[in-house]
Structure formats: structure tokens, C-alpha cells
Design an enzyme around this catalytic site. Structure first.
Site, PDB file in Angstrom:
ATOM      1  N   ARG A  10      39.892  34.960  41.020  1.00  0.00           N
ATOM      2  CA  ARG A  10      39.225  34.652  39.711  1.00  0.00           C
ATOM      3  C   ARG A  10      39.930  33.578  38.951  1.00  0.00           C
ATOM      4  O   ARG A  10      39.089  32.869  38.111  1.00  0.00           O
ATOM      5  CB  ARG A  10      39.067  36.087  38.810  1.00  0.00           C
ATOM      6  CG  ARG A  10      38.070  37.098  39.556  1.00  0.00           C
ATOM      7  CD  ARG A  10      37.657  38.287  38.479  1.00  0.00           C
ATOM      8  NE  ARG A  10      37.251  39.387  39.391  1.00  0.00           N
ATOM      9  CZ  ARG A  10      36.175  39.566  39.877  1.00  0.00           C
ATOM     10  NH1 ARG A  10      35.247  38.716  40.170  1.00  0.00           N
ATOM     11  NH2 ARG A  10      35.886  40.766  40.796  1.00  0.00           N
ATOM     12  N   GLY A  65      42.956  46.049  45.524  1.00  0.00           N
ATOM     13  CA  GLY A  65      43.474  47.212  44.642  1.00  0.00           C
ATOM     14  C   GLY A  65      42.136  48.346  44.633  1.00  0.00           C
ATOM     15  O   GLY A  65      42.517  49.595  44.774  1.00  0.00           O
ATOM     16  N   ASP A  88      36.850  41.805  34.204  1.00  0.00           N
ATOM     17  CA  ASP A  88      36.898  40.956  35.336  1.00  0.00           C
ATOM     18  C   ASP A  88      36.265  39.685  34.953  1.00  0.00           C
ATOM     19  O   ASP A  88      36.350  38.613  35.497  1.00  0.00           O
ATOM     20  CB  ASP A  88      35.910  41.370  36.578  1.00  0.00           C
ATOM     21  CG  ASP A  88      36.514  42.672  37.338  1.00  0.00           C
ATOM     22  OD1 ASP A  88      37.907  42.735  36.829  1.00  0.00           O
ATOM     23  OD2 ASP A  88      35.984  43.352  37.895  1.00  0.00           O
ATOM     24  N   LYS A 101      46.152  43.050  37.028  1.00  0.00           N
ATOM     25  CA  LYS A 101      45.179  42.536  38.069  1.00  0.00           C
ATOM     26  C   LYS A 101      45.953  41.749  39.317  1.00  0.00           C
ATOM     27  O   LYS A 101      47.075  42.001  39.617  1.00  0.00           O
ATOM     28  CB  LYS A 101      44.001  41.802  37.334  1.00  0.00           C
ATOM     29  CG  LYS A 101      43.208  42.482  36.342  1.00  0.00           C
ATOM     30  CD  LYS A 101      42.633  43.627  36.975  1.00  0.00           C
ATOM     31  CE  LYS A 101      41.885  44.468  35.669  1.00  0.00           C
ATOM     32  NZ  LYS A 101      41.400  45.757  36.538  1.00  0.00           N
TER      33      LYS A 101
END
Ligand code: S3P
Length: 434
Positions: A394, A96, A319, A346
Site C-alpha cells: 500500500r 498477516g 487500509d 501493518k
């Protein structure tokens, strides 16, 4: 519980700073040398699009600290307008940051271009990219859903603007900054919730802190940016996974070297120490405008449940939220998050991804539009549970840490996805096992 001990000297270089160093290099006049550039797939995507848009990019392995081989990237450019019209759509893969920040640069180039990505990136919101660039005079077309492909009709005549960020996003702040560097006059960006400030620091931009807490970033247009060298410190967002491993493990002690400790990136350390975690910072110093230091973490038997609702705090740990929530759930049985609708935009809808997987592992959760709550764990799942990674590095790493630290039978639907930001994730954990 497993035991983890040792020193981490090979954490990935910071993803955000790596992207920016490469992009700023492409806008600078001369040869930019970037030492310790990230091998992560996202950062390699940025180098790929720069190359495909006509910028000379070279990458080699050189000797680094601690006897390691590290990457050095050399970018040669003639300044703000050195790009050439790409023959094909520019492939940003999962990144992104690449798509959004490079859109700001393409908006100022006098040709048409198109940005595309993988199936995850093609679902992410791009209206936040199109709106300011259209206001500056570029043509930007999106899909009817407001997503990529991002088709840009760039112009050399971008107009400066005063832009109030509608979302606390460092990517949007950066793309407007990159476009504004080409505009005929001074642009001002106003942010009411602080987001990471690497772009401002790396470009040496003036910032004004207003008494009401708002920050104004001042960008003079059409100034030559002389090429310079960058050194990329280790990524605090990657460090968060190792910190969680150390906290959850039993009798563990890990020191992580040379981590970027920029205040906009280490809110997770304050949250964790506030919850009782044994974490200390050592050897803190400033290199190239960024604070860098070592993080020492020791296992902590009892951690208070994390409750996160302040929008400023949410922005500071955006994050780290997957890891913080999984850590809090495993360490204390509880977790609460509010005001975090951004988390749904995200690499995956992270609120849903975390909840779905925690529920598979026996946790009771409640999901809201802007967050979720972990209420407790009814029973330990029997046998192997497979965590769905949703193409999201993640999510994969957060549950992998819980699996390795607790020894529970947790498998990942896709472990390769960690390469997006942390290619040596499993190797580092393996080396820390005592
Ligand atoms: C990033 C900003 C954040 C973050 C992303 C990297 C950056 O995104 O989630 O991983 O480097 O500017 P947003 O700006 O969309 O919040």
C-alpha cells in the site's frame, strides 16, 4: 497533470473476503466453489497453507463477466476437523490475515503446528493472537518480542469464552470466531469499535447491537457448516487507489465496476465526498449478503485537507490511510491523523513510511506516536526522488498513484510488492491513460 479516462472491470477481487471464503470452505462439509478468487500473493498464501495442512484445493481459470478470465477455487473438506499435521512450518509470506486467522483454526486441531512469514510479517504483533487462544485452552508460543514464529499446540477441547476485543481488529475477531466454531458451547465476542464484518456475514452469525454502540457476535460451537458457493466482489481498498488517481488527474473520469460497498469498508468515500471530491455510487445491489456497486470518480480541482481523528473513522479507513494521506498532501498540501497507532503494526510502520517518503518529496511533516501531520510543501524536489516501499504494497501504490497523476519524477524502490494485493495495478493505470 495526466488525464485518466475509462472503465475498470478488472479490479482485484476483495482480499479480505477471498481469505475468508477459502478458510470457511476448509471448515465446511462438502465442496465449496469460490468464483472470482484473488490472484494476489496474500490470498494465494492462504491457499498454500490450507494445502500444506491437508485440505484439497484446486484452482482454475474460467470465463467471467466483461469477457475476462477469472479464477475459480474449489475446496473440498469434511468439516471442522479435516486438517492433518503439517510436516514443515506453514509459510504465510507477507500475509498477516493468513497467519492470524489460520492460527484460530489450528488452535482447534489435535496436533502441533508452526506459522512463519517473510521478514515484514515476522515483525508484526502476534500477542493479540496468542492471548484469546490461550484463554480457550490452546498452547501458543511466540518469540520473546511477541512475534512469529507462532507455535501452536492445538486441542479438540477448546472452551468457549466471552471475549472483548482489545484492539479494533477484524483479524482478531475472525480468528476467535474460527476457533469458537470448534468450541464446546457458545462464544460471544464484544467489539466497541466496528471493524469489517465479512466473517459474521459469510457465516450467518447472530449479531446484537447494544444501545451503547457495542456489538456482540454470537458463535455457536460445533455446528456443521454446509459447503456453499461464494462470489468475490472487487476490492474497495484497491478501488481507493484508482479513485485517488481519478481525483488527482486532470479532466479525468473513471468508472470502477462491481466493487464491494460493505459499509465497514467504504468510509473513505464518505471522507472524500465530505472534502469535496466528485464521487458517485451507481448500480448498488446486494449479492451474497454484501452490497456491491460501481464507483464513478471525476477529477476534483480543490480538495479540502483531510483531518482524521475519530477512532471509529480510523478503523473504517485503516487500509486506505496511506492513499488518503498522500492524496490529501498532494491535493491540498495538508493532512492530519490522530488515534491511529494501529497503523504502525501493518506490513510496515506506515506512519513512519508515509512521513519518510513525503519528506523526501519536500513536504513538511510532524510525526506523533499515534499519527502525523503534513503542514505543507516547501519546494518541489528537483529531479527524480526514490520512494522507499518498506516491503509494503500500500505504500508503493499510494506513491505510484501520486507519481502517475502528477507526472513528478517519483520512482519506487520496489514495484513488485504491489502483487501482494493488486497484481495488475500498473496495467490498469496504463490502460486508463487518455
Ligand atoms: C483485515 C483486517 C485489517 C486490515 C487487513 C485485512 C481483514 O487488519 O488492515 O488488511 O481482512 O480482516 P486488522 O484486523 O489487524 O486491523
Amino acid at each position: 497533470m495526466a488525464v485518466f479516462k475509462g472503465e475498470v472491470t478488472a479490479l482485484p477481487p476483495d482480499k479480505s473476503i477471498s481469505h475468508r471464503a477459502a478458510l470457511i470452505g476448509s471448515l465446511s462439509e462438502g465442496v465449496t466453489e469460490i468464483t472470482n478468487f484473488s490472484a494476489g500473493f496474500d490470498n494465494q498464501s492462504t491457499l498454500g497453507v490450507l494445502h500444506d495442512a491437508g485440505i484439497e484445493v484446486a484452482q482454475q481459470e474460467v470465463d467471467g463477466a466483461y469477457g475476462r478470465r477469472i479464477r475459480k477455487v474449489v475446496i473440498s473438506s469434511r468439516g471442522l476437523w479435516s486438517f492433518t499435521a503439517p510436516e514443515n512450518p506453514l509459510m504465510c509470506n507477507n500475509s498477516g490475515s493468513t497467519m492470524r486467522m489460520f492460527a484460530g483454526i489450528l488452535a482447534a486441531q489435535p496436533f502441533e503446528s508452526e506459522l512463519v512469514g517473510d521478514s515484514s510479517l515476522m515483525k508484526r504483533p502476534m500477542k493479540r493472537v496468542a492471548d484469546p487462544l490461550r484463554q480457550m485452552g490452546a498452547g501458543v508460543d511466540l518469540s520473546p518480542a511477541g512475534t512469529a514464529p507462532v507455535r501452536i499446540r492445538g486441542t479438540r477441547d477448546l472452551t468457549p469464552l466471552e471475549y472483548r476485543l482489545p484492539v479494533p481488529s477484524a483479524q482478531v475477531k475472525s480468528l476467535v470466531t474460527f476457533a469458537a466454531l470448534h468450541a464446546d458451547g457458545e462464544t460471544r465476542i464484544i467489539e466497541s469499535i466496528r471493524s469489517r464484518d465479512h466473517t459474521e456475514l459469510m457465516l450467518g452469525l447472530e449479531t446484537i447491537d447494544r444501545p451503547d454502540g457495542e456489538r456482540v457476535i454470537v458463535i455457536p460451537g460445533r455446528k456443521t457448516i454446509p459447503a456453499r458457493s461464494f462470489y468475490i466482489p472487487a476490492d474497495p481498498s484497491a478501488a481507493c487507489f484508482i479513485v485517488a488517481l481519478g481525483l488527482l488527474g486532470s479532466n479525468s473520469e473513471i468508472i470502477i465496476r462491481d466493487v464491494c460497498l460493505n459499509p465497514t469498508r467504504v468510509e473513505f468515500i464518505s471522507l472524500l465526498t465530505g472534502a469535496g471530491a466528485d464521487i458517485t455510487i451507481e448500480n448498488s445491489r446486494i449479492i451474497g449478503g454484501e452490497t456491491i456497486g460501481d464507483i464513478l470518480v471525476r477529477s476534483t480541482r480543490t480538495l479540502k485537507p483531510l483531518v482524521i481523528s475519530n477512532p471509529m473513522v480510523v478503523a473504517g479507513v485503516i487500509d486506505e490511510l496511506p492513499m488518503l494521506s498522500v492524496l490529501s498532501a498532494f491535493a491540498s498540501g495538508e493532512f492530519e491523523l490522530y488515534n491511529a497507532e494501529e497503523l504502525r503494526t501493518k506490513e510496515s510502520d506506515r506512519i513512519n513510511a508515509i512521513v519518510v517518503n513525503l519528506e523526501r518529496l519536500g513536504f513538511d511533516c510532524e510525526q506523533y506516536p499515534d499519527g502525523f501531520r503534513v503542514i505543507g510543501r516547501r519546494c518541489r524536489p528537483v529531479g527524480q526522488v526514490t520512494v522507499e516501499c518498506f516491503d509494503d504494497h500500500r505504500i508503493a501504490m499510494s506513491f505510484a498513484v501520486a507519481a502517475r497523476a502528477t507526472g513528478e519524477g517519483i520512482a519506487l524502490s520496489d514495484s513488485d510488492v504491489v502483487g501482494v494485493s493488486f497484481p495488475n495495478f500498473f496495467e490498469i493505470i496504463e490502460n486508463l491513460k487518455a
